[in-house]
Motif scaffolding. Structure first.
Motif, PDB file in Angstrom:
ATOM      1  N   HIS A  18       0.909  -1.151  -0.011  1.00  0.00           N
ATOM      2  CA  HIS A  18       0.135  -0.088   0.103  1.00  0.00           C
ATOM      3  C   HIS A  18       0.829   1.127   0.098  1.00  0.00           C
ATOM      4  O   HIS A  18       1.738   1.335   0.918  1.00  0.00           O
ATOM      5  CB  HIS A  18      -0.924  -0.002   1.361  1.00  0.00           C
ATOM      6  CG  HIS A  18      -1.899  -1.158   1.469  1.00  0.00           C
ATOM      7  ND1 HIS A  18      -3.269  -0.914   1.695  1.00  0.00           N
ATOM      8  CD2 HIS A  18      -1.630  -2.610   1.323  1.00  0.00           C
ATOM      9  CE1 HIS A  18      -3.804  -2.189   1.702  1.00  0.00           C
ATOM     10  NE2 HIS A  18      -2.775  -3.060   1.258  1.00  0.00           N
ATOM     11  N   TYR A  19       0.689   2.109  -0.877  1.00  0.00           N
ATOM     12  CA  TYR A  19       1.352   3.244  -0.986  1.00  0.00           C
ATOM     13  C   TYR A  19       0.503   4.495  -1.090  1.00  0.00           C
ATOM     14  O   TYR A  19      -0.511   4.531  -1.891  1.00  0.00           O
ATOM     15  CB  TYR A  19       2.131   3.236  -2.351  1.00  0.00           C
ATOM     16  CG  TYR A  19       3.194   2.391  -2.316  1.00  0.00           C
ATOM     17  CD1 TYR A  19       4.685   2.391  -1.551  1.00  0.00           C
ATOM     18  CD2 TYR A  19       3.110   0.966  -2.782  1.00  0.00           C
ATOM     19  CE1 TYR A  19       5.612   1.375  -1.511  1.00  0.00           C
ATOM     20  CE2 TYR A  19       4.057   0.196  -2.902  1.00  0.00           C
ATOM     21  CZ  TYR A  19       5.385   0.235  -2.115  1.00  0.00           C
ATOM     22  OH  TYR A  19       6.230  -0.535  -2.203  1.00  0.00           O
ATOM     23  N   GLN A  20       0.583   5.391  -0.152  1.00  0.00           N
ATOM     24  CA  GLN A  20      -0.180   6.854  -0.485  1.00  0.00           C
ATOM     25  C   GLN A  20       0.858   7.826  -1.086  1.00  0.00           C
ATOM     26  O   GLN A  20       1.973   7.931  -0.804  1.00  0.00           O
ATOM     27  CB  GLN A  20      -0.510   7.326   1.010  1.00  0.00           C
ATOM     28  CG  GLN A  20      -1.156   8.547   1.321  1.00  0.00           C
ATOM     29  CD  GLN A  20      -2.698   8.237   0.805  1.00  0.00           C
ATOM     30  OE1 GLN A  20      -3.318   7.225   1.069  1.00  0.00           O
ATOM     31  NE2 GLN A  20      -3.502   8.942   0.026  1.00  0.00           N
ATOM     32  N   ASN A  22       1.102  11.613  -3.012  1.00  0.00           N
ATOM     33  CA  ASN A  22       0.659  13.183  -2.741  1.00  0.00           C
ATOM     34  C   ASN A  22       1.434  13.712  -4.091  1.00  0.00           C
ATOM     35  O   ASN A  22       2.831  14.013  -4.093  1.00  0.00           O
ATOM     36  CB  ASN A  22       0.857  13.631  -1.633  1.00  0.00           C
ATOM     37  CG  ASN A  22       0.525  15.195  -1.539  1.00  0.00           C
ATOM     38  OD1 ASN A  22      -0.377  15.661  -2.540  1.00  0.00           O
ATOM     39  ND2 ASN A  22       0.860  15.852  -0.629  1.00  0.00           N
ATOM     40  N   VAL A  26       5.672   9.281  -3.018  1.00  0.00           N
ATOM     41  CA  VAL A  26       5.042   8.393  -2.028  1.00  0.00           C
ATOM     42  C   VAL A  26       5.322   9.122  -0.693  1.00  0.00           C
ATOM     43  O   VAL A  26       6.277   9.474  -0.313  1.00  0.00           O
ATOM     44  CB  VAL A  26       5.838   7.204  -1.939  1.00  0.00           C
ATOM     45  CG1 VAL A  26       5.471   6.153  -0.850  1.00  0.00           C
ATOM     46  CG2 VAL A  26       5.890   6.440  -3.189  1.00  0.00           C
ATOM     47  N   ILE A  27       4.134   9.300   0.281  1.00  0.00           N
ATOM     48  CA  ILE A  27       4.187  10.297   1.490  1.00  0.00           C
ATOM     49  C   ILE A  27       3.915   8.940   2.602  1.00  0.00           C
ATOM     50  O   ILE A  27       4.243   9.205   3.747  1.00  0.00           O
ATOM     51  CB  ILE A  27       3.022  10.988   1.652  1.00  0.00           C
ATOM     52  CG1 ILE A  27       1.604  10.489   1.503  1.00  0.00           C
ATOM     53  CG2 ILE A  27       3.325  12.164   0.767  1.00  0.00           C
ATOM     54  CD1 ILE A  27       0.526  11.595   1.796  1.00  0.00           C
ATOM     55  N   SER A  28       3.692   7.811   2.206  1.00  0.00           N
ATOM     56  CA  SER A  28       3.467   6.529   3.314  1.00  0.00           C
ATOM     57  C   SER A  28       3.329   5.503   2.646  1.00  0.00           C
ATOM     58  O   SER A  28       3.037   5.373   1.555  1.00  0.00           O
ATOM     59  CB  SER A  28       2.611   6.791   4.411  1.00  0.00           C
ATOM     60  OG  SER A  28       1.140   6.505   3.616  1.00  0.00           O
ATOM     61  N   ALA A  29       3.969   4.252   3.174  1.00  0.00           N
ATOM     62  CA  ALA A  29       4.005   3.062   2.523  1.00  0.00           C
ATOM     63  C   ALA A  29       3.968   2.146   3.696  1.00  0.00           C
ATOM     64  O   ALA A  29       4.186   2.253   4.818  1.00  0.00           O
ATOM     65  CB  ALA A  29       5.496   2.677   1.920  1.00  0.00           C
ATOM     66  N   GLY A  30       3.307   0.824   3.155  1.00  0.00           N
ATOM     67  CA  GLY A  30       2.878  -0.149   4.163  1.00  0.00           C
ATOM     68  C   GLY A  30       2.460  -1.449   3.629  1.00  0.00           C
ATOM     69  O   GLY A  30       2.454  -1.436   2.237  1.00  0.00           O
TER      70      GLY A  30
END
Length: 80
Positions: A18-20, A22, A26-30
Motif C-alpha cells: 500500500h502506497y499513499q 501526494n 510516496v508519502i507513506s508506505a505499508g
C-alpha cells in the motif's frame, strides 16, 4: 493510493503493498501479509471441526461456484 499484491504460489502467501501518494510522491508506505486457502482446504478444516458443507457460491449474491470463479463463499453446518 496505489495498491498491488505479490503472490508466492508455492507457499500460498500474498503480500499486499500500500502506497499513499501526494503529487506523485510516496508519502507513506505499508502492507499486510496474507495466506490464501483453496476451498478444498477449507472443507478439510470444517470437517475436522465437525461441520458439513451445505453450499458453495461464487460470491455473496449466491452466484453459482465454478472452476472459473475468482472467489468463493462456503456455508457449513454442524449436524444435529
Amino acid at each position: 493510493m496505489l495498491i498491488f499484491d505479490s503472490y508466492d504460489l508455492v507457499t500460498q502467501r500474498v503480500f499486499s503493498h500500500h502506497y499513499q501518494l501526494n503529487n506523485g510522491q510516496v508519502i507513506s508506505a505499508g502492507g499486510t501479509p496474507h495466506r490464501y486457502v483453496w476451498p478444498s482446504e477449507m472443507d478439510v478444516m470444517a470437517k475436522m471441526a465437525g461441520l458439513g458443507l451445505v453450499n458453495r457460491y461464487a460470491d455473496w449474491d449466491r452466484s453459482p461456484f465454478t472452476g472459473e470463479s475468482p472467489s468463493s463463499v462456503s456455508v457449513w453446518r454442524k449436524p444435529h
